[in-house]
Design an enzyme around this catalytic site. Structure first.
Site, PDB file in Angstrom:
ATOM      1  N   LYS A   1     -18.401  59.326  45.364  1.00 37.10           N
ATOM      2  CA  LYS A   1     -17.889  60.684  45.184  1.00 37.10           C
ATOM      3  C   LYS A   1     -17.425  60.927  43.754  1.00 37.10           C
ATOM      4  O   LYS A   1     -17.602  62.013  43.209  1.00 37.10           O
ATOM      5  CB  LYS A   1     -16.717  60.920  46.141  1.00 37.10           C
ATOM      6  CG  LYS A   1     -17.166  61.372  47.513  1.00 37.10           C
ATOM      7  CD  LYS A   1     -15.975  61.738  48.374  1.00 37.10           C
ATOM      8  CE  LYS A   1     -15.393  60.503  49.007  1.00 37.10           C
ATOM      9  NZ  LYS A   1     -14.255  60.754  49.877  1.00 37.10           N
TER      10      LYS A   1
ATOM     11  N   GLU B   1     -11.678  60.821  52.923  1.00 34.79           N
ATOM     12  CA  GLU B   1     -10.641  61.367  52.044  1.00 34.79           C
ATOM     13  C   GLU B   1     -11.179  62.694  51.514  1.00 34.79           C
ATOM     14  O   GLU B   1     -12.294  62.735  50.979  1.00 34.79           O
ATOM     15  CB  GLU B   1     -10.370  60.399  50.886  1.00 34.79           C
ATOM     16  CG  GLU B   1      -9.267  60.922  50.008  1.00 34.79           C
ATOM     17  CD  GLU B   1      -8.929  60.036  48.818  1.00 34.79           C
ATOM     18  OE1 GLU B   1      -9.517  58.950  48.673  1.00 34.79           O
ATOM     19  OE2 GLU B   1      -8.063  60.464  48.033  1.00 34.79           O
TER      20      GLU B   1
ATOM     21  N   ARG C   1     -22.137  48.993  53.284  1.00 36.47           N
ATOM     22  CA  ARG C   1     -22.321  50.332  52.724  1.00 36.47           C
ATOM     23  C   ARG C   1     -23.787  50.595  52.467  1.00 36.47           C
ATOM     24  O   ARG C   1     -24.512  49.693  52.057  1.00 36.47           O
ATOM     25  CB  ARG C   1     -21.708  50.398  51.326  1.00 36.47           C
ATOM     26  CG  ARG C   1     -20.286  50.579  51.177  1.00 36.47           C
ATOM     27  CD  ARG C   1     -19.942  50.609  49.694  1.00 36.47           C
ATOM     28  NE  ARG C   1     -19.771  51.981  49.244  1.00 36.47           N
ATOM     29  CZ  ARG C   1     -18.732  52.724  49.560  1.00 36.47           C
ATOM     30  NH1 ARG C   1     -17.771  52.260  50.320  1.00 36.47           N
ATOM     31  NH2 ARG C   1     -18.635  53.956  49.108  1.00 36.47           N
TER      32      ARG C   1
END
Ligand code: ATP
Ligand code: MG
Length: 563
Positions: free
Chosen positions: A274, A36, A264
């Site tokens: 982020k 994104e 992850r």
């Protein structure tokens, strides 16, 4: 240069792919990396990039770069550009043009209309808060919205009018009609469209309704013919929805994508979110997304990390479904290991102590040529000039040497790296008793050979004061003082702000002296400063007039010893 050994092997996703290729289920694989564009990429993304692009590379398939841009308020072109740059810098090429979920907005809309026609989607008027109430809990079922049984005609009409901007933001949604009693809450009539009047970086003001992530992602994968859609484990519970969407639309492509999840990466002493990294930037704790202390790809690049080092790290952390919490030393180790054979070496003195060579003699005292790397002839060589005054590292001299000290002491001898053996005849002190200068004599018979009749064990680095380049050096250290800055609880049991654990000593800028070559380098030139560590000329601030070096990593893992 890439090679097939550089990527994580022996993991379950490779096994799946090999089976799929062998059975003929797929003749070629197609993966995608779907960021994104709401921030810069970080070390966790590097893992995902190396996985997706690496698999495509290893199995002669293709990997798309797709921007998952369905949240217009948070996304922008700066992020798009930085992401493209980072993927390239890491050494990868995406297939064809970069893609955008927003390229598919028209098709996503048409599929939604199709779902309404099939009685599989409805327009809901519940507010966000009501919707939460109706959703039920992890243990108890939800209940149907009073708007769930609207007629197909009414739903089609309302959805068109949502699109045409007749309703206020947030006043209506489009939901899938699945099952409000499903054990998996993701299947309880998930919202697939919401009304949001926000300018989109790609589509401008064309849309005031935007599709949601799960719906968009499944269809985008299908449109692009993705074979293996790899994501992190938190999406495991979304997989039934991913499949439901693909089961209930006309297939856009002959290939039906499958989703697989892996864990992850979490990096200790760092942060891989982020949103939190964004906070560090916007609150001014760092100089920007590419501050060399940031775990962003652009920050690590500026710090001097190499694409090869990051790929080696990604290979080492591997791919699995179990927890992937990795110490910073693993990252630093991979970077260091890779730099060792690729970086030329020079001498620099960070904390100078003046040394006067009292018997320096013009015409007699000589410079020496030395290779830039002990086993890399191809990296060339240079002269190491000497003059009457040189600098050595202040802590390479000890008036009262600790046990085992092999460097310079009063009356003692040491070898200057690539130079002579010198003897310390006198330590000159200032009025506070601090040693400010050493007077030393050269044994002129020791250039390139051992002294007669005695052993000199210590070797120290040095630079000639007359010839040295004055450089700025930024000594970077870890950004946080604790392993998991975002997981420390206070007295009341709640999480403390991760910014409470910023390391106040994470950056120190000093003036130092280096061999003359330091003033002739382009930006992003990586060097080992002998005995000190790896350094890189700053990507932005370095000029030949004012050389600026960033410390990439020390030669040894000093943090473990400190902690
Ligand atoms: P963040 O929480 O930092 O915003 P994200 O998952 O929301 O991360 P995306 O831009 O959606 O960021 O991620 C793009 C891809 O990178 C996704 O496939 C995601 O699974 C993967 N990814 C993100 N963070 C990590 C991580 N820490 N380890 C491995 N893969 C990651
Ligand atoms: Mg995300």
């Amino acid at each position: 240069m890439l090679n097939k050994e550089q990527f994580a092997d022996n993991h379950f996703i490779r096994t799946i792919i090999e089976e799929d290729l062998q059975s003929g289920k797929h003749t070629a694989i197609q993966t995608r990396f779907p960021p994104e564009p709401n921030g810069y990429l970080h070390i966790g993304h590097a893992k995902s990039i190396c996985l997706n692009f690496g698999l495509a590379y290893v199995y002669d398939g293709l990997c798309n770069l797709r921007f998952d841009d369905t949240n217009p308020e948070k996304e922008n072109e700066e992020y798009v550009n930085s992401i493209k740059e980072d993927v390239h810098w890491l050494g990868f090429e995406w297939a064809g043009e970069a893609r955008y979920a927003s390229d598919y907005f028209d098709r996503l809309f048409d599929y939604a209309v199709g779902l309404i026609r099939d009685g599989k989607a409805y327009v809901d008027d519940l507010t966000a808060e009501e919707m939460r109430e109706y959703r039920g809990t992890l243990t108890g079922p939800g209940k149907n919205s009073p708007y769930r049984d609207r007629s197909i005609e009414e739903n089609l009409d309302l959805f068109m009018r949502m699109k045409n901007g007749e309703f206020a933001d947030g006043s209506k949604t489009l939901r899938l009609k699945i099952d409000m009693a499903a054990g998996n809450v993701n299947m309880r009539d998930p919202v697939i469209y919401r009304i949001r009047r926000a300018r989109h970086h790609n589509t401008g003001d064309k849309w005031c309704i935007y599709p949601m992530y799960d719906y968009t992602h499944a269809i985008s994968d299908a449109i692009e013919g993705i074979t293996h859609s790899l994501c992190t484990l938190e999406f495991e519970a979304h997989r039934p929805l991913y499949d439901w969407v693909l089961d209930n639309i006309p297939a856009p492509h002959a290939t039906r994508p499958r989703q697989y999840e892996f864990s992850r990466l979490e990096l200790l002493y760092s942060i891989t979110s982020k949103r939190k990294l964004n906070q560090l930037v916007s609150d001014g704790h760092v100089s920007g997304w590419d501050d060399p202390r940031m775990p962003t790809i652009s920050g690590m690049r500026r710090r001097g990390y190499t694409p090869e080092g990051l790929r080696l790290f990604a290979k080492r952390v591997g791919i699995s479904k179990s927890e992937n919490i990795v110490d910073m030393s693993v990252l630093e180790g991979a970077v260091r290991e890779e730099l060792e054979n690729t970086s030329p070496r020079l001498m620099a003195v960070l904390n100078p102590l003046k040394v006067t060579l009292t018997n320096f003699a013009d015409g007699q005292t000589q410079s020496r040529r030395a290779a830039f790397h002990p086993n890399r002839e191809d990296l060339g060589e240079r002269d190491i000039p000497v003059s009457r005054t040189i600098y050595i590292e202040a802590d390479d001299f000890a008036e009262v040497p600790p046990k085992g000290f092999k460097r310079l002491t009063p009356g003692g001898e040491v070898r200057l790296r690539h130079g002579y053996v010198i003897k310390c005849d006198e330590a000159v002190k200032d009025e506070n008793g601090k040693v400010v200068e050493l007077k030393c004599s050269i044994d002129h018979d020791t250039l390139g050979k051992n002294p007669e009749g005695r052993k000199v064990k210590g070797v120290i680095h040095w630079v000639s004061a007359e010839h040295a380049a004055e450089i700025k050096v930024r000594l970077y250290d870890r950004l946080f003082t604790v392993e998991r800055p975002d997981a420390v609880r206070g007295e009341d049991g709640g999480y403390l702000p991760f910014t409470d654990f910023l390391n106040p000593e994470s950056m120190q800028e000093i003036t130092a002296y280096a061999e003359p070559v330091a003033a002739q380098l382009p930006p992003e030139s990586r060097w080992q400063f002998e005995r000190l560590g790896y350094f890189v000329t700053d990507r932005y601030d370095h000029t030949p007039e004012q050389p600026v070096f960033n410390r990439t990593v020390t030669l040894k893992d000093s943090w473990q010893a400190k902690a």
